[in-house]
Design an enzyme around this catalytic site. Structure first.
Site, PDB file in Angstrom:
ATOM      1  N   ARG A   1      11.005  36.668   1.875  1.00 36.84           N
ATOM      2  CA  ARG A   1      12.307  37.347   1.789  1.00 36.84           C
ATOM      3  C   ARG A   1      12.662  38.055   3.096  1.00 36.84           C
ATOM      4  NH1 ARG A   1      14.322  42.115  -1.334  1.00 36.84           N
ATOM      5  NH2 ARG A   1      12.165  42.740  -1.637  1.00 36.84           N
TER       6      ARG A   1
ATOM      7  N   SER B   1       4.580  32.141 -13.364  1.00 34.05           N
ATOM      8  CA  SER B   1       4.466  31.211 -12.235  1.00 34.05           C
ATOM      9  C   SER B   1       4.877  31.886 -10.926  1.00 34.05           C
ATOM     10  CB  SER B   1       5.342  29.976 -12.485  1.00 34.05           C
ATOM     11  OG  SER B   1       5.256  29.056 -11.440  1.00 34.05           O
TER      12      SER B   1
ATOM     13  N   HIS C   1      13.235  32.543  -5.382  1.00 34.69           N
ATOM     14  CA  HIS C   1      12.908  33.505  -6.437  1.00 34.69           C
ATOM     15  C   HIS C   1      11.804  32.990  -7.357  1.00 34.69           C
ATOM     16  CE1 HIS C   1      17.140  35.555  -6.098  1.00 34.69           C
ATOM     17  NE2 HIS C   1      16.343  35.814  -5.082  1.00 34.69           N
TER      18      HIS C   1
ATOM     19  N   GLY D   1      21.867  37.686  12.626  1.00 36.85           N
ATOM     20  CA  GLY D   1      21.178  36.443  12.946  1.00 36.85           C
ATOM     21  C   GLY D   1      19.668  36.616  12.949  1.00 36.85           C
TER      22      GLY D   1
ATOM     23  N   HIS E   1      16.247  38.250   4.996  1.00 37.95           N
ATOM     24  CA  HIS E   1      16.907  39.530   5.278  1.00 37.95           C
ATOM     25  C   HIS E   1      17.129  39.724   6.771  1.00 37.95           C
ATOM     26  CE1 HIS E   1      16.684  41.952   1.338  1.00 37.95           C
ATOM     27  NE2 HIS E   1      16.511  40.675   1.057  1.00 37.95           N
TER      28      HIS E   1
ATOM     29  N   ASN F   1      16.735  46.783   1.833  1.00 37.56           N
ATOM     30  CA  ASN F   1      15.492  46.493   2.542  1.00 37.56           C
ATOM     31  C   ASN F   1      14.346  47.446   2.196  1.00 37.56           C
ATOM     32  OD1 ASN F   1      16.431  44.239   3.964  1.00 37.56           O
ATOM     33  ND2 ASN F   1      17.275  45.492   5.613  1.00 37.56           N
TER      34      ASN F   1
ATOM     35  N   ASP G   1       9.648  35.008 -11.718  1.00 36.80           N
ATOM     36  CA  ASP G   1       9.419  33.705 -12.366  1.00 36.80           C
ATOM     37  C   ASP G   1       8.192  33.874 -13.264  1.00 36.80           C
ATOM     38  OD1 ASP G   1       9.022  31.090 -13.088  1.00 36.80           O
ATOM     39  OD2 ASP G   1       9.051  30.276 -11.068  1.00 36.80           O
TER      40      ASP G   1
ATOM     41  N   VAL H   1      21.453  39.284   8.807  1.00 41.98           N
ATOM     42  CA  VAL H   1      21.969  40.475   9.482  1.00 41.98           C
ATOM     43  C   VAL H   1      21.779  40.297  10.989  1.00 41.98           C
ATOM     44  CG1 VAL H   1      21.873  42.987   9.658  1.00 41.98           C
ATOM     45  CG2 VAL H   1      21.302  41.863   7.489  1.00 41.98           C
TER      46      VAL H   1
END
Length: 329
Positions: free
Chosen positions: A65, A250, A194, A75, A69, A96, A247, A73
């Site tokens: 992630r 899993s 996710h 690039g 992130h 964040n 999830d 923002v």
């Protein structure tokens, strides 16, 4: 004369082809950028990530992630890694605050600086780490383009303005991705990330309690009622600390089960449920539920990650190669 005309035609073709290739490589990224300057770079990253996940497997999701992130923002410039100084940096923005794994990035950087001082950028580290945690979680391998350089600006406001919220609807999600040069397909494919990781209750409890703002018992009608009951057992109103698997069952394995959950109205966030509100994204969700579409999802994920990794990159003489990822040189 005919031979001359043919030669001219072939030369024009070649010029056009070179122009296309120049446009494709205009950002200066390429696979194997460090082949000569730091040939062991990717092997070093892989080793540190393998060591990390062997003792802290829950860091896979947050590290993946972190690259997202960063790229959304300013690039893919490593700005999410900078600490606050005279202003509040991106990492201090509310979206964040749940990021984890900065210490892992620091360990990777230290190992690379020892092997090849001043060569590998922090922004490239984020891109390679994202790939390696997916592979470590039994996902897919893709060739990561490298050659990014690091930015020297990080502003909390930029993060608040650019990061899609978990409560986003489909129109705002598509608009957000389009503004970064990404398609609706990239949106639904990257949402598949996710499949690993966890989330704090605070990111979705608005779907469990007082969803309409009129009654504390109102819930999100797009969320499966049985799933709501299970989530309420874990998340009480105003719970800011409890972590829930995105999830269930899993969450440490990178697979296509995310789409099975979303198709059953069990996506954890409103932004997951929103994928069913658009014909293109819904078609992808329903056709890629486990097991029938998992292989093509894994292939698509690598392609979309490469697309995302090209957002707003700094190359050539732009930016810098940070010595320490949390501060500019």
């Amino acid at each position: 004369m005919a031979a001359t005309s043919k030669l001219i035609f072939l030369l024009i073709q070649g010029i056009v082809l070179l122009s296309v290739l120049d446009c494709a490589n205009a950002q200066g990224l390429k696979v194997g950028f460090y082949a000569k300057s730091c040939p062991e770079a990717e092997a070093i990253v892989k080793k540190v990530i393998a060591q990390t996940l062997s003792v802290a497997p829950s860091l896979g999701g947050p590290l993946l992630r972190m690259h997202f992130h960063d790229c959304f923002v300013r690039g893919c410039d490593g700005s999410v890694l900078l600490n606050s100084s005279s202003n509040q940096a991106e990492k201090d923005a509310i979206p964040n605050l749940s990021l984890r794994g900065y210490g892992v990035i620091d360990r990777v950087k230290s190992a690379l600086e020892k092997a090849c001082p001043g060569v590998v950028s922090c922004s490239d580290i984020l891109a390679v780490v994202a790939r390696d945690v997916v592979v470590a979680d039994m996902g897919v391998h893709w060739d990561v383009e490298t050659g990014r350089r690091d930015g020297n600006v990080s502003n909390m406001i930029d993060a608040l303005r650019n990061l899609p919220a978990p409560s986003s609807n489909i129109s705002s999600l598509k608009s957000s991705f389009a503004s970064k040069g990404l398609s609706a397909k990239d949106l639904v494919v990257l949402s598949g990330s996710h499949t690993i990781g966890t989330s704090h209750c605070s990111s979705f409890t608005n779907r469990l309690y007082n969803f309409t703002g009129k009654n504390v018992n109102d819930t999100d009608p797009t969320l499966d009622s049985n799933y709501i009951a299970k989530l309420k057992m874990k998340c009480k109103p105003n719970d800011q600390t409890t972590l829930v698997e995105m999830d269930p069952g899993s969450f440490k394995t990178f697979d296509g089960s995310y789409y099975t959950l979303v198709a059953k109205r069990r996506g954890l966030f409103q932004s997951d449920a929103a994928l069913l509100d658009d014909s293109e994204t819904k078609a992808y969700v329903t056709s890629h539920a486990v097991p029938k579409g998992e292989a093509s999802f894994l292939k698509d994920f690598g392609v979309s990650m490469v697309n995302m990794g090209r957002i707003g990159v700094l190359t050539g003489n732009a930016g810098e190669i940070r010595k320490v990822c949390s501060k500019i040189n």
